[in-house]
Design an enzyme around this catalytic site. Structure first.
Site, PDB file in Angstrom:
ATOM      1  N   GLY A  48      29.630  23.868  28.732  1.00  0.00           N
ATOM      2  CA  GLY A  48      28.178  23.963  28.873  1.00  0.00           C
ATOM      3  C   GLY A  48      27.681  25.306  28.381  1.00  0.00           C
ATOM      4  O   GLY A  48      28.354  26.013  27.631  1.00  0.00           O
ATOM      5  N   GLY A  50      26.200  29.118  29.412  1.00  0.00           N
ATOM      6  CA  GLY A  50      26.049  30.126  30.451  1.00  0.00           C
ATOM      7  C   GLY A  50      24.670  30.733  30.361  1.00  0.00           C
ATOM      8  O   GLY A  50      23.788  30.234  29.642  1.00  0.00           O
ATOM      9  N   GLY A  53      25.198  32.389  26.729  1.00  0.00           N
ATOM     10  CA  GLY A  53      26.266  32.040  25.818  1.00  0.00           C
ATOM     11  C   GLY A  53      26.709  30.598  25.961  1.00  0.00           C
ATOM     12  O   GLY A  53      26.242  29.871  26.839  1.00  0.00           O
ATOM     13  N   LYS A  70      33.675  31.983  26.968  1.00  0.00           N
ATOM     14  CA  LYS A  70      32.242  32.081  26.674  1.00  0.00           C
ATOM     15  C   LYS A  70      32.030  32.840  25.369  1.00  0.00           C
ATOM     16  O   LYS A  70      32.559  33.932  25.187  1.00  0.00           O
ATOM     17  CB  LYS A  70      31.487  32.779  27.807  1.00  0.00           C
ATOM     18  N   ASP A 167      20.980  37.486  39.937  1.00  0.00           N
ATOM     19  CA  ASP A 167      20.684  36.178  39.340  1.00  0.00           C
ATOM     20  C   ASP A 167      21.509  35.095  40.017  1.00  0.00           C
ATOM     21  O   ASP A 167      22.097  34.232  39.355  1.00  0.00           O
ATOM     22  CB  ASP A 167      20.951  36.191  37.832  1.00  0.00           C
TER      23      ASP A 167
END
Length: 376
Positions: A48, A50, A53, A70, A167
């Site tokens: 998926g 990030g 990235g 990544k 985050d």
């Protein structure tokens, strides 16, 4: 040059050694090229995206372990992107905790002149909490406690290292079938003493998990910001939907106060800004909702902990250590298994006006920790 296709199973293809003889192979993963050392063997499959990235999985043929890789494309296009890459690498190489994702490798390109992407290799985790909450997987109170405890235990370690994550959200919490959880994506993280050096173009905390003090523009960041985000995640685990999900970001403060109620005067004096105070006062006084009614599937102790996390005034918000000791988590809490960071981390580069090229050089030096010898 041999070509291997796996488009139906993993949407991946490999181009052998790209004809350069430098021990690297190109892999096309969901439309993104990954240039990896040959030890990262096929199948290379997409995972998926990030925070900043693209992520794939591969097998390290030397260790036989599956890893996540990544790719940060064009990381040196500006100072903000470059510092995010450097910050995450330095932070995760400094940390060593079971609830924090670990770095296995920072891939060095075969030529310094070709250093136009950063590849970070992490331990592999099959899913993130966001996908779990969007799935049909049934979750019970024991799951909430288990996940919440690991988040808080990881945060205790992170905060003790002088770091704020800034985050936290379900997408940045990686999980496996054993309910192990690891905190990831540290690109927006800051050392507590370095938050005042944030650039105007940098945004912290995804809106749905943003604490009132951030919404109101406070420049002083504290660990209470991460605690607010954890409260939002806790509620989302139970509701299986984001707690605060405004159509417009300008509505977020109102939606928050519709749940927790308008703050009293004593809870607003930390704002120290006439504009921030006016923004709160311009909203009609809003009554506090009954959390038990709002979260009928949550245990009484869980409701009490959530209420203590979602407090307007960060000075009155429960701390990570207090949350770990709360009755909701009492059967999991044990100081012996909740270590702190051995040495606080500090970032000299945050306080300097470094150019993109200077930050690029610092990232290059990080790759040398994994590839000290010249690549033949």
């Amino acid at each position: 040059m041999s070509t291997e296709r796996e488009t139906e199973e993993g949407e991946s293809s490999s181009r052998g050694e790209i004809g350069r003889g430098h021990g690297y192979a190109l892999h096309l993963v969901s439309g993104i090229w990954f240039e990896l050392p040959l030890k990262y063997a096929s199948p290379v499959r997409p995972i998926g995206n990030g925070t900043y990235g693209y992520v794939c999985s591969a097998v390290n043929s030397e260790t036989k372990e599956e890893v996540a890789i990544k790719k940060i494309s064009k990381p040196f296009i500006n100072r903000v992107a470059a510092k995010m890459a450097l910050r995450e690498i330095k932070l995760l190489l400094h940390m060593d905790h079971k609830d924090v994702i670990s770095i296995k490798d920072v891939i060095r390109p075969y030529q310094k002149e070709k250093f136009d992407a950063v590849y970070i290799v992490y331990e592999f985790m099959p899913e993130d909490l966001h996908h779990v909450l969007k799935s049909d997987t049934p979750l019970k109170d024991d799951h909430y406690r288990c996940f919440l405890y690991q988040i808080l235990r990881g945060l205790k370690y992170i905060h003790s290292g002088n770091v704020l994550h800034l985050d936290l959200k379900p997408k940045n919490l990686l999980v496996n079938e054993k309910c192990d959880l690891k905190i990831a994506d540290f690109g927006f993280a800051r050392t507590i003493s370095g938050t005042e050096f944030m650039e105007d173009s940098e945004v912290v905390v995804t809106p749905a998990y943003r604490a009132p003090e951030l919404i109101l523009g406070l420049s002083e960041f504290t660990a209470a910001i991460d605690v607010w985000s954890v409260g939002c995640i806790f509620a989302e685990m139970v509701k299986r939907a984001p707690l605060f999900h405004p159509k417009k970001s300008s509505d977020l403060l109102r939606i928050i106060l519709e749940l927790i109620g308008s703050p009293d005067e004593a809870s607003m004096d930390f704002l120290r800004s006439e504009d921030a105070i006016k923004r709160v006062q311009d909203l009609s006084p809003l009554p506090r909702q009954n959390f038990t009614d709002q979260f009928p599937d949550m245990s009484p102790n869980g409701v009490d902990l959530l209420e203590k996390m979602l407090v307007f005034d960060p000075r009155k918000r429960i701390t990570v250590q207090e949350a770990l000791c709360h009755p909701y988590l009492s059967h999991l809490h044990d100081d012996l298994y909740e270590p702190v960071c051995s040495e606080p981390i500090s970032f000299d580069f945050e306080n300097q006006s470094l150019s993109e090229e200077e930050i690029k050089e610092l990232v290059w030096r990080e790759t040398l920790k994994f590839y000290p010898e010249p690549i033949s």
